[in-house]
Write an enzyme that holds these catalytic residues in place. Structure first.
Site, PDB file in Angstrom:
ATOM      1  N   ASP A   1      63.331   1.100  61.209  1.00 33.09           N
ATOM      2  CA  ASP A   1      63.493  -0.092  60.384  1.00 33.09           C
ATOM      3  C   ASP A   1      64.977  -0.404  60.287  1.00 33.09           C
ATOM      4  OD1 ASP A   1      63.056  -2.240  58.435  1.00 33.09           O
ATOM      5  OD2 ASP A   1      61.124  -1.272  58.078  1.00 33.09           O
TER       6      ASP A   1
ATOM      7  N   HIS B   1      52.488 -11.305  61.776  1.00 35.61           N
ATOM      8  CA  HIS B   1      52.052 -12.467  60.979  1.00 35.61           C
ATOM      9  C   HIS B   1      53.219 -13.144  60.266  1.00 35.61           C
ATOM     10  CE1 HIS B   1      51.152 -10.307  56.855  1.00 35.61           C
ATOM     11  NE2 HIS B   1      52.337  -9.988  57.331  1.00 35.61           N
TER      12      HIS B   1
END
Length: 404
Positions: free
Chosen positions: A271, A312
């Site tokens: 991340d 998404h």
């Protein structure tokens, strides 16, 4: 039943139906997926029973419900009612919170009819299970984010779409930016606003409360633990969680398969630097790695690359940018891509993921995708879908793909 059926017989049938449905509800509530299926059926029957005008009026008044609850939270009404062993009067709540007594009565009036609080007497209120769950930070904080940032963006979305001549949003501009008069995307904006960021993190935690993990319904052994052609499993990566936040998914996976993971390769959490730096407790077997998924993937030839709720957030074009780096790192005939997201049915979508798609449109100019859209997106990036792993339309699914 004909319109000529006597009222007494109709009443008797309703009572019998109520007893049957109560029994069915108790049984279905013991299994989450069955409960969701029954809930979807109840909602369909309510929709069939409502008149067209009632449908429109219900929709018109739905924002008022959320606004009343958000006001109650801002006034500090939830905690004293939820924590009290005895009911609280409006006068007592006014003394505790400093809010106006008449305002308290007016704000709680619709909320008691919805079962969020219980009205047990004249201007007297008690907690319900819904009141108590609002005191859980991941629920209460999540509601605040969804009302303050998400709902504000959604309400502004028609104006934003009109300004774009109703083009399908694909970024970089978003309804969120328009609503909050900022050039920043949501995540950079949250970095500058501590309270909304905290609420957003609560929301992400809360989403895990009822989520079924992908490895509880997909055949993990066939996906990860067979056909091991790696030359040195201990030095390679078994599972790379790209954009994995604080490592909750990898930690759950490691706990679920401790024996199978041992000796099969590394678990790698990737991340952005601020996220990696903010991680507290995490098992030592999980490797932490700073990484921006719009740059080349540093872990080459892993058994699987896993992305949950990443795509998404983005348009197809931005998703292909992410995918191209994953595909280049994948070892043909060995590496897998695992995507854990909603896979909307091509027709007949349930309400929740359909509304979630509107939410993603407003916040990110992103989208939830149907099975056809997933095939087109992954196919355009040089991937072939092996299988959609799912247990129903009411939950997220796992997409297993390989390089063509």
């Amino acid at each position: 039943m004909s319109s000529s059926t006597p009222p007494a017989e109709v009443s008797k049938n309703i009572q019998e139906a109520e007893r049957f449905l109560a029994s069915l509800t108790r049984t279905a509530s013991q299994h989450e997926e069955t409960r969701k299926e029954l809930l979807a059926m109840y909602r369909a029957q309510v929709a069939a029973l409502e008149s067209p005008l009632e449908v429109i009026w219900r929709m018109m008044m739905e924002p008022h419900q959320s606004a009343a609850l958000r006001a109650a939270m801002g006034m500090g009404l939830v905690e004293p009612i939820a924590s009290s062993e005895s009911p609280k009067t409006a006068s007592e709540l006014a003394s505790i919170t400093g809010a106006d007594k008449q305002l308290i009565v007016r704000i709680l009036r619709p909320l008691t009819t919805m079962g969020i609080f219980a009205e047990v007497g004249y201007e007297t209120y008690a907690a319900t299970p819904t009141t108590k769950i609002l005191t859980v930070p991941s629920v209460g904080g999540g509601f605040k984010f969804m009302f303050d940032q998400a709902a504000t963006s959604v309400i502004h979305m028609p104006h934003f779409l009109a300004h774009t001549s109703f083009a399908n949003p694909a970024g970089p501009s978003t309804a969120f930016q328009s609503a909050f008069t900022t050039d920043l995307q949501l995540f950079p904006w949250l970095m500058q606003h501590a309270s909304p960021m905290s609420n957003f993190n609560d929301l992400m935690t809360g989403q895990r409360m009822t989520r079924i993990e992908w490895f509880d319904f997909a055949d993990v052994h066939s996906i990860l633990f067979t056909n091991d052609t790696s030359s040195d499993a201990n030095d390679s990566a078994l599972l790379v969680d790209i954009g994995g936040g604080r490592g909750h998914d990898l930690e759950a996976f490691r706990k679920r398969f401790p024996g199978e993971v041992r000796g099969k390769g590394k678990l790698v959490l990737q991340d952005m630097p601020p996220v990696i730096a903010d991680i507290g407790d995490l098992h030592g077997d999980i490797v932490r790695q700073e990484y921006d998924f719009f740059t080349p993937q540093p872990v080459v030839g892993a058994r699987a690359y896993y992305l949950r709720s990443i795509f998404h957030d983005y348009s197809d074009a931005k998703c292909r940018e992410i995918l191209q780096h994953v595909v280049k790192a994948m070892k043909p005939g060995y590496s897998k891509l695992l995507v854990f997201e909603w896979v909307l049915p091509d027709a007949g979508s349930p309400l929740y993921p359909a509304l979630l798609d509107i939410n993603m449109m407003a916040l990110f100019s992103g989208m939830e995708r149907t099975e056809i859209q997933w095939r087109e997106l992954l196919g355009s990036a040089g991937l072939e879908i092996v299988k959609f792993w799912t247990i129903g339309k009411e939950t997220e699914g796992l997409i297993e793909a390989v390089r063509k």
